[in-house]
Motif scaffolding. Structure first.
Motif, PDB file in Angstrom:
ATOM      1  N   ARG A  37       0.842  -1.204   0.000  1.00  0.00           N
ATOM      2  CA  ARG A  37       0.000   0.000   0.000  1.00  0.00           C
ATOM      3  C   ARG A  37       0.874   1.249   0.000  1.00  0.00           C
ATOM      4  N   ASP A  38       0.253   2.362  -0.456  1.00  0.00           N
ATOM      5  CA  ASP A  38       0.945   3.648  -0.411  1.00  0.00           C
ATOM      6  C   ASP A  38       1.383   3.944   1.013  1.00  0.00           C
ATOM      7  N   GLY A  39       2.490   4.638   1.136  1.00  0.00           N
ATOM      8  CA  GLY A  39       2.989   5.046   2.446  1.00  0.00           C
ATOM      9  C   GLY A  39       3.639   6.404   2.337  1.00  0.00           C
ATOM     10  N   ASP A  40       4.163   6.870   3.458  1.00  0.00           N
ATOM     11  CA  ASP A  40       4.847   8.162   3.470  1.00  0.00           C
ATOM     12  C   ASP A  40       6.159   8.057   2.699  1.00  0.00           C
ATOM     13  N   ILE A  41       6.343   8.967   1.763  1.00  0.00           N
ATOM     14  CA  ILE A  41       7.563   9.007   0.955  1.00  0.00           C
ATOM     15  C   ILE A  41       8.370  10.230   1.362  1.00  0.00           C
ATOM     16  N   THR A  42       9.648  10.024   1.648  1.00  0.00           N
ATOM     17  CA  THR A  42      10.547  11.112   2.016  1.00  0.00           C
ATOM     18  C   THR A  42      11.318  11.550   0.774  1.00  0.00           C
ATOM     19  N   PRO A  43      11.169  12.814   0.366  1.00  0.00           N
ATOM     20  CA  PRO A  43      11.900  13.294  -0.816  1.00  0.00           C
ATOM     21  C   PRO A  43      13.412  13.242  -0.582  1.00  0.00           C
ATOM     22  N   VAL A  44      14.168  13.077  -1.654  1.00  0.00           N
ATOM     23  CA  VAL A  44      15.621  13.057  -1.590  1.00  0.00           C
ATOM     24  C   VAL A  44      16.130  14.242  -2.417  1.00  0.00           C
ATOM     25  N   PRO A  45      16.666  15.278  -1.756  1.00  0.00           N
ATOM     26  CA  PRO A  45      17.148  16.448  -2.489  1.00  0.00           C
ATOM     27  C   PRO A  45      18.240  16.071  -3.493  1.00  0.00           C
ATOM     28  N   GLY A  46      18.149  16.611  -4.710  1.00  0.00           N
ATOM     29  CA  GLY A  46      19.151  16.378  -5.727  1.00  0.00           C
ATOM     30  C   GLY A  46      19.060  15.028  -6.418  1.00  0.00           C
ATOM     31  N   ALA A  47      18.008  14.267  -6.133  1.00  0.00           N
ATOM     32  CA  ALA A  47      17.856  12.932  -6.739  1.00  0.00           C
ATOM     33  C   ALA A  47      17.429  13.055  -8.198  1.00  0.00           C
ATOM     34  N   ALA A  48      17.576  11.972  -8.931  1.00  0.00           N
ATOM     35  CA  ALA A  48      17.137  11.919 -10.324  1.00  0.00           C
ATOM     36  C   ALA A  48      15.640  12.199 -10.407  1.00  0.00           C
ATOM     37  N   ALA A  49      15.191  12.666 -11.560  1.00  0.00           N
ATOM     38  CA  ALA A  49      13.787  13.053 -11.746  1.00  0.00           C
ATOM     39  C   ALA A  49      12.828  11.892 -11.540  1.00  0.00           C
ATOM     40  N   ASP A  50      13.257  10.658 -11.821  1.00  0.00           N
ATOM     41  CA  ASP A  50      12.352   9.516 -11.679  1.00  0.00           C
ATOM     42  C   ASP A  50      12.308   8.939 -10.264  1.00  0.00           C
ATOM     43  N   LEU A  51      13.140   9.445  -9.355  1.00  0.00           N
ATOM     44  CA  LEU A  51      13.116   8.994  -7.960  1.00  0.00           C
ATOM     45  C   LEU A  51      12.188   9.904  -7.168  1.00  0.00           C
ATOM     46  N   LEU A  52      11.035   9.373  -6.776  1.00  0.00           N
ATOM     47  CA  LEU A  52      10.081  10.165  -6.005  1.00  0.00           C
ATOM     48  C   LEU A  52      10.563  10.385  -4.579  1.00  0.00           C
ATOM     49  N   GLY A  53      11.336   9.448  -4.078  1.00  0.00           N
ATOM     50  CA  GLY A  53      11.846   9.543  -2.726  1.00  0.00           C
ATOM     51  C   GLY A  53      12.161   8.160  -2.186  1.00  0.00           C
ATOM     52  N   ILE A  54      12.219   8.061  -0.864  1.00  0.00           N
ATOM     53  CA  ILE A  54      12.480   6.786  -0.203  1.00  0.00           C
ATOM     54  C   ILE A  54      11.406   6.557   0.852  1.00  0.00           C
ATOM     55  N   ARG A  55      11.246   5.302   1.237  1.00  0.00           N
ATOM     56  CA  ARG A  55      10.308   4.978   2.315  1.00  0.00           C
ATOM     57  C   ARG A  55      10.795   3.746   3.051  1.00  0.00           C
TER      58      ARG A  55
END
Length: 70
Positions: A37-55
């Motif tokens: 299921r969807d969860g909280d995603i933490t953005p990663v500054p300076g990451a590639a455009a296709d990386l929404l973040g980490i969880r």
């Protein structure tokens, strides 16, 4: 005559059907190990455009990618 499920044609094995951005997709259940299921995603500054973040997933940090951008 009973047919073993493992030898059944792919159309009879079952499919996972889902929508992304209004577009329908399907994957054979034999290729699906789990649905998360969807969860909280933490953005990663300076990451590639296709990386929404980490969880976190079961105590591990995993990347969340945007397949449309990829």
């Amino acid at each position: 005559m009973n047919q073993d499920r493992a030898s059944a044609p792919p159309a009879e094995r079952g499919w996972l059907i889902f929508h992304l951005a209004g577009q329908p997709y399907a994957a054979p259940l034999t290729q699906v190990s789990e649905v998360v299921r969807d969860g909280d995603i933490t953005p990663v500054p300076g990451a590639a455009a296709d990386l929404l973040g980490i969880r976190q997933l079961r105590g591990r940090i995993v990347p969340v990618l945007d397949g449309c951008r990829r």
